[in-house]
Design a protein around this motif. Structure first.
Motif, mmCIF file in Angstrom:
data_model
loop_
_atom_site.group_PDB
_atom_site.id
_atom_site.type_symbol
_atom_site.label_atom_id
_atom_site.label_comp_id
_atom_site.label_asym_id
_atom_site.label_seq_id
_atom_site.Cartn_x
_atom_site.Cartn_y
_atom_site.Cartn_z
ATOM 1 N N GLY A 19 -6.167 15.288 3.516
ATOM 2 C CA GLY A 19 -4.743 15.367 3.242
ATOM 3 C C GLY A 19 -4.315 14.182 2.397
ATOM 4 N N HIS A 20 -3.043 14.105 2.107
ATOM 5 C CA HIS A 20 -2.501 12.999 1.325
ATOM 6 C C HIS A 20 -1.217 12.502 1.978
ATOM 7 C CE1 HIS A 20 -5.174 14.898 -1.601
ATOM 8 N NE2 HIS A 20 -5.277 13.677 -2.106
ATOM 9 N N LYS A 21 -0.997 11.214 1.850
ATOM 10 C CA LYS A 21 0.207 10.598 2.393
ATOM 11 C C LYS A 21 0.693 9.570 1.383
ATOM 12 C CE LYS A 21 3.078 9.513 5.767
ATOM 13 N NZ LYS A 21 4.127 10.403 6.178
ATOM 14 N N ASP A 22 1.994 9.528 1.146
ATOM 15 C CA ASP A 22 2.574 8.506 0.284
ATOM 16 C C ASP A 22 2.960 7.316 1.142
ATOM 17 O OD1 ASP A 22 2.309 10.052 -1.990
ATOM 18 O OD2 ASP A 22 4.321 10.896 -1.834
ATOM 19 N N LEU A 23 2.453 6.137 0.750
ATOM 20 C CA LEU A 23 2.750 4.899 1.455
ATOM 21 C C LEU A 23 3.244 3.860 0.451
ATOM 22 C CD1 LEU A 23 -0.409 4.587 3.732
ATOM 23 C CD2 LEU A 23 1.873 5.325 4.420
ATOM 24 N N LEU A 24 4.149 3.015 0.879
ATOM 25 C CA LEU A 24 4.642 1.938 0.040
ATOM 26 C C LEU A 24 3.668 0.775 0.126
ATOM 27 C CD1 LEU A 24 7.012 1.061 -1.736
ATOM 28 C CD2 LEU A 24 8.079 0.100 0.298
ATOM 29 N N PHE A 25 3.106 0.395 -1.033
ATOM 30 C CA PHE A 25 2.175 -0.735 -1.095
ATOM 31 C C PHE A 25 2.305 -1.382 -2.454
ATOM 32 C CE2 PHE A 25 -1.975 -2.808 -1.701
ATOM 33 C CZ PHE A 25 -2.023 -3.556 -0.534
ATOM 34 N N GLY A 26 2.467 -2.686 -2.463
ATOM 35 C CA GLY A 26 2.617 -3.396 -3.731
ATOM 36 C C GLY A 26 3.914 -3.070 -4.435
ATOM 37 N N GLY A 27 4.927 -2.707 -3.657
ATOM 38 C CA GLY A 27 6.230 -2.394 -4.236
ATOM 39 C C GLY A 27 6.340 -1.013 -4.839
ATOM 40 N N LYS A 28 5.298 -0.193 -4.705
ATOM 41 C CA LYS A 28 5.305 1.153 -5.270
ATOM 42 C C LYS A 28 4.834 2.161 -4.236
ATOM 43 C CE LYS A 28 3.885 -0.253 -9.914
ATOM 44 N NZ LYS A 28 2.844 -0.064 -10.920
ATOM 45 N N GLU A 29 5.287 3.384 -4.399
ATOM 46 C CA GLU A 29 4.753 4.480 -3.597
ATOM 47 C C GLU A 29 3.345 4.783 -4.103
ATOM 48 O OE1 GLU A 29 5.920 6.869 -1.120
ATOM 49 O OE2 GLU A 29 7.372 5.295 -0.698
ATOM 50 N N GLN A 30 2.389 4.787 -3.197
ATOM 51 C CA GLN A 30 1.000 5.070 -3.540
ATOM 52 C C GLN A 30 0.565 6.314 -2.773
ATOM 53 O OE1 GLN A 30 -0.639 3.116 -5.735
ATOM 54 N NE2 GLN A 30 0.941 1.547 -5.835
ATOM 55 N N SER A 31 -0.070 7.239 -3.446
ATOM 56 C CA SER A 31 -0.615 8.416 -2.781
ATOM 57 C C SER A 31 -1.998 8.047 -2.244
ATOM 58 C CB SER A 31 -0.729 9.590 -3.750
ATOM 59 O OG SER A 31 -1.267 10.711 -3.083
ATOM 60 N N VAL A 32 -2.164 8.196 -0.947
ATOM 61 C CA VAL A 32 -3.407 7.825 -0.283
ATOM 62 C C VAL A 32 -4.067 9.089 0.254
ATOM 63 C CG1 VAL A 32 -4.390 6.494 1.618
ATOM 64 C CG2 VAL A 32 -2.413 5.606 0.376
ATOM 65 N N LYS A 64 0.152 -3.821 5.782
ATOM 66 C CA LYS A 64 0.063 -3.941 4.319
ATOM 67 C C LYS A 64 0.138 -5.398 3.878
ATOM 68 C CE LYS A 64 4.913 -2.982 3.338
ATOM 69 N NZ LYS A 64 5.838 -2.012 2.760
ATOM 70 N N HIS A 65 0.877 -6.231 4.617
ATOM 71 C CA HIS A 65 0.920 -7.654 4.277
ATOM 72 C C HIS A 65 -0.414 -8.331 4.593
ATOM 73 C CE1 HIS A 65 5.086 -7.643 3.117
ATOM 74 N NE2 HIS A 65 5.400 -7.008 4.228
ATOM 75 N N LYS A 66 -1.049 -7.923 5.675
ATOM 76 C CA LYS A 66 -2.368 -8.468 6.010
ATOM 77 C C LYS A 66 -3.406 -8.072 4.960
ATOM 78 C CE LYS A 66 -1.709 -8.849 10.988
ATOM 79 N NZ LYS A 66 -2.156 -8.426 12.302
ATOM 80 N N ILE A 67 -3.314 -6.843 4.459
ATOM 81 C CA ILE A 67 -4.229 -6.393 3.414
ATOM 82 C C ILE A 67 -4.018 -7.215 2.146
ATOM 83 C CG2 ILE A 67 -4.798 -4.475 1.851
ATOM 84 C CD1 ILE A 67 -4.085 -2.580 4.214
ATOM 85 N N ILE A 71 -6.722 -9.748 0.310
ATOM 86 C CA ILE A 71 -7.109 -9.628 -1.097
ATOM 87 C C ILE A 71 -6.889 -10.956 -1.813
ATOM 88 C CG2 ILE A 71 -6.490 -8.541 -3.309
ATOM 89 C CD1 ILE A 71 -5.867 -5.980 -1.638
ATOM 90 N N LEU A 72 -5.751 -11.592 -1.575
ATOM 91 C CA LEU A 72 -5.461 -12.887 -2.196
ATOM 92 C C LEU A 72 -6.440 -13.959 -1.735
ATOM 93 C CD1 LEU A 72 -3.623 -14.445 -4.080
ATOM 94 C CD2 LEU A 72 -2.119 -14.886 -2.132
ATOM 95 N N ASP A 73 -6.752 -13.989 -0.451
ATOM 96 C CA ASP A 73 -7.738 -14.947 0.062
ATOM 97 C C ASP A 73 -9.100 -14.734 -0.592
ATOM 98 O OD1 ASP A 73 -5.874 -16.105 1.729
ATOM 99 O OD2 ASP A 73 -6.607 -15.119 3.550
ATOM 100 N N TYR A 74 -9.514 -13.492 -0.709
ATOM 101 C CA TYR A 74 -10.786 -13.188 -1.350
ATOM 102 C C TYR A 74 -10.776 -13.669 -2.800
ATOM 103 C CZ TYR A 74 -14.599 -10.729 -3.582
ATOM 104 O OH TYR A 74 -15.715 -10.442 -4.312
ATOM 105 N N TYR A 75 -9.708 -13.351 -3.505
ATOM 106 C CA TYR A 75 -9.613 -13.775 -4.906
ATOM 107 C C TYR A 75 -9.714 -15.295 -5.007
ATOM 108 C CZ TYR A 75 -7.728 -15.068 -9.391
ATOM 109 O OH TYR A 75 -7.569 -15.645 -10.616
#
Length: 94
Positions: A19-32, A64-67, A71-75
């Motif tokens: 299935g697909h779900k729209d989630l807000l991530f990075g300030g945008k709706e993302q289809s997951v 989403k903030h933990k994700i 990502i920032l820590d990894y970078y």
């Protein structure tokens, strides 16, 4: 098939519901894309799957903030020094 928790999902024989779900991530709706794995002998979505998905949605604002932090820590620890100028002084300002 329309599922009360996941919405519209399609069964891929012997594999999973998709299935697909729209989630807000990075300030945008993302289809997951959502994969709901099933055992070979099952073709039903279990209550465990529903409970886990509802818990994810309920905690999404925090997750989403933990994700993003991960990502920032990894970078900063792995990638930041991998690119840029070779000159040390120029690299510092870069």
């Amino acid at each position: 098939m329309l599922d009360a928790t996941f919405g519209e999902v399609e069964y891929e024989e012997g594999y999973a519901y998709i299935g697909h779900k729209d989630l807000l991530f990075g300030g945008k709706e993302q289809s997951v894309e959502i994969l709901i794995m099933c055992d070979d002998d099952e073709e039903e979505i279990s209550q465990f799957h529903r409970d886990a998905f509802e818990a994810l949605l309920h905690g999404w604002d925090e997750i989403k903030h933990k994700i993003a932090d991960a990502i920032l820590d990894y970078y900063n620890s792995e990638e930041k020094g991998s690119y840029g100028p070779d000159d040390e002084e120029e690299f510092k300002s870069w």
